[in-house]
Design an enzyme around this catalytic site. Structure first.
Site, PDB file in Angstrom:
ATOM      1  N   PRO A 214      38.608  42.010  38.637  1.00 27.20           N
ATOM      2  CA  PRO A 214      38.692  43.029  39.690  1.00 27.20           C
ATOM      3  C   PRO A 214      40.142  43.453  39.862  1.00 27.20           C
ATOM      4  CG  PRO A 214      38.424  40.839  40.658  1.00 27.20           C
ATOM      5  CD  PRO A 214      38.311  40.673  39.171  1.00 27.20           C
ATOM      6  N   MET A 215      40.404  44.753  39.804  1.00 28.39           N
ATOM      7  CA  MET A 215      41.774  45.261  39.907  1.00 28.39           C
ATOM      8  C   MET A 215      41.800  46.471  40.822  1.00 28.39           C
ATOM      9  SD  MET A 215      43.074  44.811  35.959  1.00 28.39           S
ATOM     10  CE  MET A 215      41.508  45.306  35.221  1.00 28.39           C
TER      11      MET A 215
ATOM     12  N   GLY B 274      42.387  40.889  32.642  1.00 24.77           N
ATOM     13  CA  GLY B 274      42.648  41.973  33.560  1.00 24.77           C
ATOM     14  C   GLY B 274      43.380  43.115  32.894  1.00 24.77           C
ATOM     15  N   ARG B 275      44.699  43.103  33.001  1.00 24.17           N
ATOM     16  CA  ARG B 275      45.495  44.223  32.487  1.00 24.17           C
ATOM     17  C   ARG B 275      45.311  44.433  30.987  1.00 24.17           C
ATOM     18  NH1 ARG B 275      51.129  42.430  34.438  1.00 24.17           N
ATOM     19  NH2 ARG B 275      50.055  40.433  34.444  1.00 24.17           N
TER      20      ARG B 275
ATOM     21  N   CYS C 121      44.579  37.510  46.084  1.00 24.96           N
ATOM     22  CA  CYS C 121      45.428  38.701  46.184  1.00 24.96           C
ATOM     23  C   CYS C 121      46.624  38.427  47.091  1.00 24.96           C
ATOM     24  CB  CYS C 121      44.625  39.878  46.722  1.00 24.96           C
ATOM     25  SG  CYS C 121      45.590  41.399  46.843  1.00 24.96           S
TER      26      CYS C 121
END
Length: 341
Positions: free
Chosen positions: A22-23, A238-239, A105
């Site tokens: 999740p981003m 993620g990235r 986060c």
């Protein structure tokens, strides 16, 4: 694969062998729909949605997703057990495959709301949150966390959080293998500056062999993912998955023993065009969809022209699908040519 049992958890455990993180501002429904073209099997995650937004805000817009996205998990931000339970009740009607609680986060806004990474300091509260969520849903409930925050000792902080959520019936944990420094580092710096401690996460799995444990943080490619899967149940990118989405093309064959879903990125874009056309008719701006395609064709001739054309033309008022077709025509279909492009 080790993990929890039960009919609801079983599909989650299978898909969560490889997942896309999740981003915020990145993994919206358009991004997830495109990623699903690249991989039919990986688990996809929404951006974090707060309990307050779901309970009091435009829930239909926040929770809506394309039917093609499954398996897809909803990540929640919150720290009030009753509010989390209410948000889960609401979200369950939207057909998600998993509910995830954000305990990782590091942003100031999240801290001010008393959720995200600062919850690493309150493992008992996180346990109560998980218990409240489990009471109202048969869906798998998972937690995504860090290995600690600020001056916490990582092994003790991670163990305390995991012990609390396991006691509350959690179905799995995803560990970003860095501390979060809530004072002195920006959210961006928190993704790179604190050192990674993969062995600590591997040790957690050895300590709790019956718990589904996945790892996140700095996993650069599928080779690195495979190395972690020798020790763990799941790996989350993620990235790397966002900026080089073509790596997702190999996920189904490599990690799930399934066929590659499409031949290459060209074919993937062609399959995405009907979705974009439909969304354009619904009033979605082209740039809101094409921004998720900019990482394609890295290393191929015309990649720079592809990015430039989308970046300059898709933002214009009235931009239509021809912008994508024109950009696609600028890319060489021979990957050995134009490596510097």
């Amino acid at each position: 694969m080790a993990g929890t049992t039960g009919s609801a958890a079983a599909p989650y455990l299978a898909a969560a062998r490889f997942s896309v993180a999740p981003m915020m501002d990145w993994t919206d429904t358009h991004c997830r729909t495109f990623h699903r073209i690249l991989t039919r099997r990986a688990l996809l995650y929404t951006e974090m949605v707060t309990t307050g937004a779901i309970i009091h805000g435009p829930r239909a817009r926040l929770l809506a997703h394309d039917a093609s996205e499954h398996p897809v998990a909803l990540q929640l931000g919150g720290s009030d057990p009753a509010e989390l339970a209410e948000a889960v009740r609401i979200a369950e009607d939207f057909g998600y495959d998993e509910i995830n609680l954000n305990c990782g986060c590091p942003s100031d806004r999240v801290q001010n709301g008393r959720f995200g990474a600062c919850l690493m300091r309150e493992p008992e509260l996180v346990g109560r949150c998980v218990a409240a969520m489990k009471r109202v849903t048969a869906l798998p409930v998972t937690v995504k966390c860090r290995i600690g925050v600020d001056d916490q000792e990582p092994e003790a902080a991670l163990s305390a959080l995991v012990d609390a959520v396991v006691a509350s019936g959690v179905d799995g944990v995803i560990v970003h293998a860095r501390k979060a420094w809530l004072k002195g580092l920006s959210p961006k710096e928190n993704r790179d500056v604190p050192p990674l401690d993969y062995p600590l996460v591997h040790a957690l799995k050895r300590r709790r062999p019956g718990l589904f444990v996945a790892i996140n943080g700095g996993v650069a490619d599928n080779d690195a993912a495979a190395e972690h899967l020798a020790h763990l149940d799941g790996v989350m990118l993620g990235r790397a998955a966002y900026h080089t989405p073509e790596l997702l093309l190999d996920v189904d064959a490599r990690f799930f023993g399934a066929e590659r879903p499409v031949a290459d990125a060209f074919a993937a874009v062609e399959l995405f065009l009907p979705y974009m056309e439909r969304k354009l008719r619904e009033g979605v701006r082209l740039r809101d969809m094409t921004r998720h395609l900019l990482g394609l064709f890295t290393g191929q001739g015309g990649a720079r022209a592809w990015r430039r054309h989308l970046a300059t033309e898709a933002v214009k008022a009235g931009a239509g699908i021809d912008v994508v077709r024109d950009a696609l025509a600028k890319v060489s279909r021979h990957p050995d040519l134009g490596r510097a492009a």
